[in-house]
Design a protein around this motif. Structure first.
Motif, PDB file in Angstrom:
ATOM      1  N   LEU A  52      -3.023  19.762  54.631  1.00 27.82           N
ATOM      2  CA  LEU A  52      -3.860  18.906  53.783  1.00 27.82           C
ATOM      3  C   LEU A  52      -3.052  18.037  52.824  1.00 27.82           C
ATOM      4  O   LEU A  52      -3.516  16.980  52.401  1.00 27.82           O
ATOM      5  CB  LEU A  52      -4.853  19.759  52.995  1.00 27.82           C
ATOM      6  CG  LEU A  52      -5.897  20.491  53.828  1.00 27.82           C
ATOM      7  CD1 LEU A  52      -6.765  21.367  52.941  1.00 27.82           C
ATOM      8  CD2 LEU A  52      -6.752  19.510  54.600  1.00 27.82           C
ATOM      9  N   ASP A  53      -1.843  18.448  52.468  1.00 28.34           N
ATOM     10  CA  ASP A  53      -1.010  17.703  51.523  1.00 28.34           C
ATOM     11  C   ASP A  53       0.124  16.938  52.194  1.00 28.34           C
ATOM     12  O   ASP A  53       0.837  16.196  51.533  1.00 28.34           O
ATOM     13  CB  ASP A  53      -0.397  18.651  50.492  1.00 28.34           C
ATOM     14  CG  ASP A  53      -1.446  19.277  49.588  1.00 28.34           C
ATOM     15  OD1 ASP A  53      -2.446  18.607  49.315  1.00 28.34           O
ATOM     16  OD2 ASP A  53      -1.231  20.419  49.156  1.00 28.34           O
ATOM     17  N   ALA A  54       0.286  17.098  53.497  1.00 24.25           N
ATOM     18  CA  ALA A  54       1.457  16.550  54.183  1.00 24.25           C
ATOM     19  C   ALA A  54       1.426  15.023  54.214  1.00 24.25           C
ATOM     20  O   ALA A  54       0.376  14.397  54.293  1.00 24.25           O
ATOM     21  CB  ALA A  54       1.524  17.085  55.607  1.00 24.25           C
ATOM     22  N   THR A  55       2.623  14.453  54.159  1.00 22.08           N
ATOM     23  CA  THR A  55       2.784  13.015  54.335  1.00 22.08           C
ATOM     24  C   THR A  55       2.834  12.711  55.838  1.00 22.08           C
ATOM     25  O   THR A  55       2.829  13.625  56.664  1.00 22.08           O
ATOM     26  CB  THR A  55       4.085  12.530  53.674  1.00 22.08           C
ATOM     27  OG1 THR A  55       5.179  13.180  54.311  1.00 22.08           O
ATOM     28  CG2 THR A  55       4.086  12.838  52.169  1.00 22.08           C
ATOM     29  N   GLU A  56       2.912  11.454  56.165  1.00 19.82           N
ATOM     30  CA  GLU A  56       3.010  11.081  57.580  1.00 19.82           C
ATOM     31  C   GLU A  56       4.269  11.663  58.210  1.00 19.82           C
ATOM     32  O   GLU A  56       4.253  12.126  59.343  1.00 19.82           O
ATOM     33  CB  GLU A  56       3.020   9.554  57.697  1.00 19.82           C
ATOM     34  CG  GLU A  56       3.000   9.072  59.119  1.00 19.82           C
ATOM     35  CD  GLU A  56       2.936   7.568  59.199  1.00 19.82           C
ATOM     36  OE1 GLU A  56       3.487   7.017  60.159  1.00 19.82           O
ATOM     37  OE2 GLU A  56       2.360   6.947  58.292  1.00 19.82           O
ATOM     38  N   HIS A  57       5.343  11.655  57.450  1.00 22.50           N
ATOM     39  CA  HIS A  57       6.596  12.242  57.939  1.00 22.50           C
ATOM     40  C   HIS A  57       6.427  13.744  58.208  1.00 22.50           C
ATOM     41  O   HIS A  57       6.913  14.263  59.223  1.00 22.50           O
ATOM     42  CB  HIS A  57       7.713  12.009  56.925  1.00 22.50           C
ATOM     43  CG  HIS A  57       8.979  12.722  57.258  1.00 22.50           C
ATOM     44  ND1 HIS A  57       9.798  12.329  58.286  1.00 22.50           N
ATOM     45  CD2 HIS A  57       9.569  13.808  56.697  1.00 22.50           C
ATOM     46  CE1 HIS A  57      10.832  13.146  58.351  1.00 22.50           C
ATOM     47  NE2 HIS A  57      10.715  14.059  57.398  1.00 22.50           N
ATOM     48  N   GLY A  58       5.748  14.437  57.317  1.00 21.56           N
ATOM     49  CA  GLY A  58       5.542  15.863  57.485  1.00 21.56           C
ATOM     50  C   GLY A  58       4.668  16.192  58.687  1.00 21.56           C
ATOM     51  O   GLY A  58       4.925  17.152  59.417  1.00 21.56           O
ATOM     52  N   VAL A  59       3.656  15.381  58.930  1.00 24.32           N
ATOM     53  CA  VAL A  59       2.776  15.603  60.074  1.00 24.32           C
ATOM     54  C   VAL A  59       3.550  15.356  61.366  1.00 24.32           C
ATOM     55  O   VAL A  59       3.417  16.117  62.327  1.00 24.32           O
ATOM     56  CB  VAL A  59       1.530  14.696  59.990  1.00 24.32           C
ATOM     57  CG1 VAL A  59       0.711  14.763  61.260  1.00 24.32           C
ATOM     58  CG2 VAL A  59       0.680  15.092  58.786  1.00 24.32           C
TER      59      VAL A  59
END
Length: 62
Positions: A52-59
């Motif tokens: 829910l908090d991830a950035t595009e990079h994290g996803v």
């Protein structure tokens, strides 16, 4: 997470004997700015661990 949003300011941590020197004010100002950039980056890395908090990079990484 509110405690993670506070800015780092090293100037109040200086001993009173060096508070009046302009050089120390400038040094702590630049160090505080660098530590705040590092803090923001680390918060981003921490948030990337959660969907829910991830950035595009994290996803993309997951």
């Amino acid at each position: 997470m509110d405690s993670l949003n506070r800015e780092i300011d090293l100037y109040p941590m200086l001993p009173p004997t060096v508070n009046d020197f302009e050089e120390f004010k400038e040094i702590t100002k630049s160090q505080s700015a660098e530590l705040n950039r590092i803090r923001i980056h680390l918060i981003g890395i921490f948030k990337d661990r959660f969907v829910l908090d991830a950035t595009e990079h994290g996803v993309r990484r997951w």
